[in-house]
Scaffold this motif. Sequence first.
Motif, PDB file in Angstrom:
ATOM      1  N   ALA A 152      32.412  48.770  45.224  1.00  9.73           N
ATOM      2  CA  ALA A 152      31.024  49.222  45.177  1.00  9.73           C
ATOM      3  C   ALA A 152      30.386  49.223  46.568  1.00  9.73           C
ATOM      4  O   ALA A 152      29.617  50.131  46.904  1.00  9.73           O
ATOM      5  CB  ALA A 152      30.217  48.345  44.231  1.00  9.73           C
ATOM      6  N   LYS A 153      30.691  48.230  47.369  1.00  6.28           N
ATOM      7  CA  LYS A 153      30.046  48.093  48.678  1.00  6.28           C
ATOM      8  C   LYS A 153      30.691  48.949  49.764  1.00  6.28           C
ATOM      9  O   LYS A 153      30.042  49.306  50.739  1.00  6.28           O
ATOM     10  CB  LYS A 153      30.041  46.630  49.128  1.00  6.28           C
ATOM     11  N   ARG A 156      35.771  44.749  42.252  1.00  3.11           N
ATOM     12  CA  ARG A 156      34.697  45.712  41.917  1.00  3.11           C
ATOM     13  C   ARG A 156      33.599  45.677  42.975  1.00  3.11           C
ATOM     14  O   ARG A 156      33.042  46.717  43.345  1.00  3.11           O
ATOM     15  CB  ARG A 156      34.119  45.420  40.539  1.00  3.11           C
ATOM     16  N   THR A 157      33.280  44.487  43.473  1.00  2.00           N
ATOM     17  CA  THR A 157      32.259  44.362  44.521  1.00  2.00           C
ATOM     18  C   THR A 157      32.712  45.061  45.792  1.00  2.00           C
ATOM     19  O   THR A 157      31.935  45.803  46.409  1.00  2.00           O
ATOM     20  CB  THR A 157      31.950  42.877  44.811  1.00  2.00           C
ATOM     21  N   ARG A 192      36.115  40.924  39.473  1.00  2.00           N
ATOM     22  CA  ARG A 192      34.725  41.118  39.894  1.00  2.00           C
ATOM     23  C   ARG A 192      34.646  41.266  41.416  1.00  2.00           C
ATOM     24  O   ARG A 192      33.892  42.086  41.938  1.00  2.00           O
ATOM     25  CB  ARG A 192      33.874  39.939  39.407  1.00  2.00           C
ATOM     26  N   LEU A 193      35.453  40.476  42.151  1.00  2.00           N
ATOM     27  CA  LEU A 193      35.500  40.588  43.608  1.00  2.00           C
ATOM     28  C   LEU A 193      35.957  41.984  44.015  1.00  2.00           C
ATOM     29  O   LEU A 193      35.358  42.613  44.892  1.00  2.00           O
ATOM     30  CB  LEU A 193      36.432  39.525  44.196  1.00  2.00           C
ATOM     31  N   ASP A 202      27.423  36.066  46.102  1.00  2.00           N
ATOM     32  CA  ASP A 202      28.283  35.649  45.018  1.00  2.00           C
ATOM     33  C   ASP A 202      29.410  34.833  45.634  1.00  2.00           C
ATOM     34  O   ASP A 202      29.885  35.151  46.726  1.00  2.00           O
ATOM     35  CB  ASP A 202      28.845  36.885  44.301  1.00  2.00           C
ATOM     36  N   TRP A 231      30.113  45.051  55.387  1.00  2.00           N
ATOM     37  CA  TRP A 231      30.742  46.090  54.571  1.00  2.00           C
ATOM     38  C   TRP A 231      31.060  47.327  55.404  1.00  2.00           C
ATOM     39  O   TRP A 231      32.085  47.979  55.194  1.00  2.00           O
ATOM     40  CB  TRP A 231      29.868  46.446  53.382  1.00  2.00           C
ATOM     41  N   THR A 234      30.421  36.954  48.906  1.00  2.00           N
ATOM     42  CA  THR A 234      29.993  38.332  49.140  1.00  2.00           C
ATOM     43  C   THR A 234      28.472  38.371  49.077  1.00  2.00           C
ATOM     44  O   THR A 234      27.855  37.581  48.364  1.00  2.00           O
ATOM     45  CB  THR A 234      30.573  39.295  48.081  1.00  2.00           C
ATOM     46  N   SER A 235      27.907  39.282  49.828  1.00  2.00           N
ATOM     47  CA  SER A 235      26.459  39.484  49.802  1.00  2.00           C
ATOM     48  C   SER A 235      26.190  40.974  49.975  1.00  2.00           C
ATOM     49  O   SER A 235      27.123  41.772  50.080  1.00  2.00           O
ATOM     50  CB  SER A 235      25.790  38.694  50.940  1.00  2.00           C
ATOM     51  N   ASP A 236      24.942  41.329  50.040  1.00  2.00           N
ATOM     52  CA  ASP A 236      24.597  42.727  50.296  1.00  2.00           C
ATOM     53  C   ASP A 236      25.053  43.152  51.692  1.00  2.00           C
ATOM     54  O   ASP A 236      25.270  44.333  51.941  1.00  2.00           O
ATOM     55  CB  ASP A 236      23.086  42.938  50.173  1.00  2.00           C
TER      56      ASP A 236
END
Length: 183
Positions: free
Chosen positions: A138-139, A134-135, A131-132, A11, A91, A71-73
Amino acid sequence: MQSDDFSKSFDRFRISPLIKVTLLSFYVALLLPLPFLAQVTTAPVSPGLLVALALLGALFLGAGLSERVETSDQGIAMVSPLPWRGWSLTWSEITALKPRSTGQNGTVYYLMTAAADRAYLLPMRVVGFARLVRTVEAKTGLDTQDVTPLAQPWMYLFLLIMTVFLLLMDAWTVWTATHGGIA
């Protein structure tokens, strides 16, 4: 972390267009009259040098405003056209999110790593900041409940309106200077 890691699924968060337009306009408004005034007042600095330095500064400002967060996984990266500004973290490297007060009574947040001497500023002027955040939560599993943007959009809108007034004053100053009104 390799930049190839971000090619899989990521993202992208760019700096807000309102912020870009406001800051570039403010830069122009501050510097626009200088070459004209230098010429009219026979200042020791040549107008050509002022224009060249202003253009160089505009290049750096434009580069700074072209930064983006990806951002990525696998992790998060701040990508910049300025080679000394970018960074990336997986992360798992992020151990904490630390708030720090600013001189203007605001709060910025740093992504902390296990290496105690390394902290990375969480970019706050991006489109999709919520959203950033939240990412990141979450990560990493870090609590981001108290993380809020440093400045609200209305602040930049107000600065943009004031910049328009400053540009109008610049136009009057340049016109007066080039038509014999300043001695």
